[in-house]
Design an enzyme around this catalytic site. Structure first.
Site, short mmCIF file in Angstrom:
data_model
loop_
_atom_site.label_atom_id
_atom_site.label_comp_id
_atom_site.label_asym_id
_atom_site.label_seq_id
_atom_site.Cartn_x
_atom_site.Cartn_y
_atom_site.Cartn_z
N CYS A 1 0.69 -1.31 0.03
CA CYS A 1 0.28 -0.04 -0.35
C CYS A 1 0.76 1.68 -0.30
CB CYS A 1 -1.13 0.42 0.92
SG CYS A 1 -2.92 1.31 0.77
N HIS B 1 -3.30 -5.41 2.50
CA HIS B 1 -3.25 -5.81 3.76
C HIS B 1 -3.57 -6.99 4.58
CE1 HIS B 1 -1.74 -1.51 4.68
NE2 HIS B 1 -2.86 -1.50 3.33
N1 LIG Z 1 -3.22 1.49 3.51
C1 LIG Z 1 -2.47 2.22 3.11
O1 LIG Z 1 -0.68 2.59 3.16
C2 LIG Z 1 -2.61 3.98 2.71
C3 LIG Z 1 -1.74 4.54 1.97
C4 LIG Z 1 -2.09 5.80 1.42
N2 LIG Z 1 -2.00 6.83 2.95
C5 LIG Z 1 -3.53 6.26 0.97
O2 LIG Z 1 -4.63 6.49 1.67
O3 LIG Z 1 -4.27 5.72 -0.20
#
Ligand SMILES: NC(=O)CC[C@H](N)C(=O)O
Length: 245
Positions: A91, A191
């Site tokens: 992510c 995730h």
């Molecule tokens: N879940 C994450 O790693 C979020 C990544 C990033 N901050 C987003 O919201 O897209």
């Protein structure tokens, strides 16, 4: 196997550290020595000496805080990838290996720029949230991968997606594709954490990392393990989504 766990104390959303735990356990169960070095901001490390670089996800705030340090490692990460180190990025970590990320407040964060993709936050706080299932090709190995996504970032211009979305969003609301994979780097929004529910992906990552020191190493060289608990977890999620395993 030597793993560099980048920003372990910063980038760890929705259980991303579970990926490291799974890699350690699956190596231990097979008698493969596995060393994990945690590398934080400002900590000196030659990443090209590692077999695997792991970077988890994080909120915009964390991404902003670590980016100067990550950019200062650019040449060293390039060297590592060129010399066969495998990178697994989740992510927020995946986003930072592209051209740029535009955060929810409009701040533009320059990425490492290794790939053509870029990420922009979707309209008015909209986010891709929920269970996600994709069908991926891992070096021609067709694999159904299960995870959980929660991102505002919409990743565009992905030339080599990891897989096709079966359920959920993926790289962006309507992309139909998820992640990035080019043989040396696997970036994904999944995730959950990713590896406990997807033992095949875990072994794929171990095999790719082993290939740095032993290029002829194949996934089939890994001793099979009892994955019945993971199989049960997988079937529960797939059943809930009305899908087959
Ligand atoms: N879940 C994450 O790693 C979020 C990544 C990033 N901050 C987003 O919201 O897209």
């Amino acid at each position: 196997m030597k793993i560099a766990w980048l920003y372990h104390d910063f980038m760890d959303l929705y259980g991303d550290k579970g990926n490291i735990m799974v890699l350690q356990k699956r190596c231990r169960d097979r008698g493969i020595p596995c060393e994990v070095d945690k590398i934080g901001i400002g900590q000196e490390a030659d990443l090209s000496t590692y077999d695997l670089i792991f970077l988890g996800g994080g909120a915009d705030k964390e991404q902003l805080q670590l980016i100067p340090d990550l950019l200062s490692r650019r040449d060293n990460i390039r060297k590592a990838l060129d010399e066969g180190t495998f990178a697994l990025l989740i992510c927020g970590g995946y986003q930072l290996f592209g051209q740029y990320y535009i955060a929810a407040d409009g701040t533009r964060i320059e990425g490492l720029g290794f790939h053509s993709y870029c990420t922009e936050t979707g309209k008015a706080g909209s986010r891709c949230i929920g269970n996600i299932v994709i069908d991926a090709d891992l070096d021609d190995r067709r694999t159904r991968i299960i995870g959980f996504e929660n991102h505002g970032g919409q990743t565009l211009n992905v030339t080599r997606p990891l897989g096709k979305v079966v359920s959920g969003c993926g790289n962006s609301f309507h992309a139909g594709y998820e992640g990035y994979y080019d043989g040396q780097m696997l970036g994904t929004y999944l995730h959950g954490p990713l590896l406990p529910k997807n033992p095949e992906v875990a072994d794929f990552v171990i095999a790719k990392a082993m290939q740095k020191r032993n290029p002829s190493f194949r996934m089939e060289d890994l001793k099979p393990l009892d994955d019945s608990v993971a199989a049960l977890a997988r079937s529960q999620v797939l059943q809930k989504l009305g899908l087959e395993s």
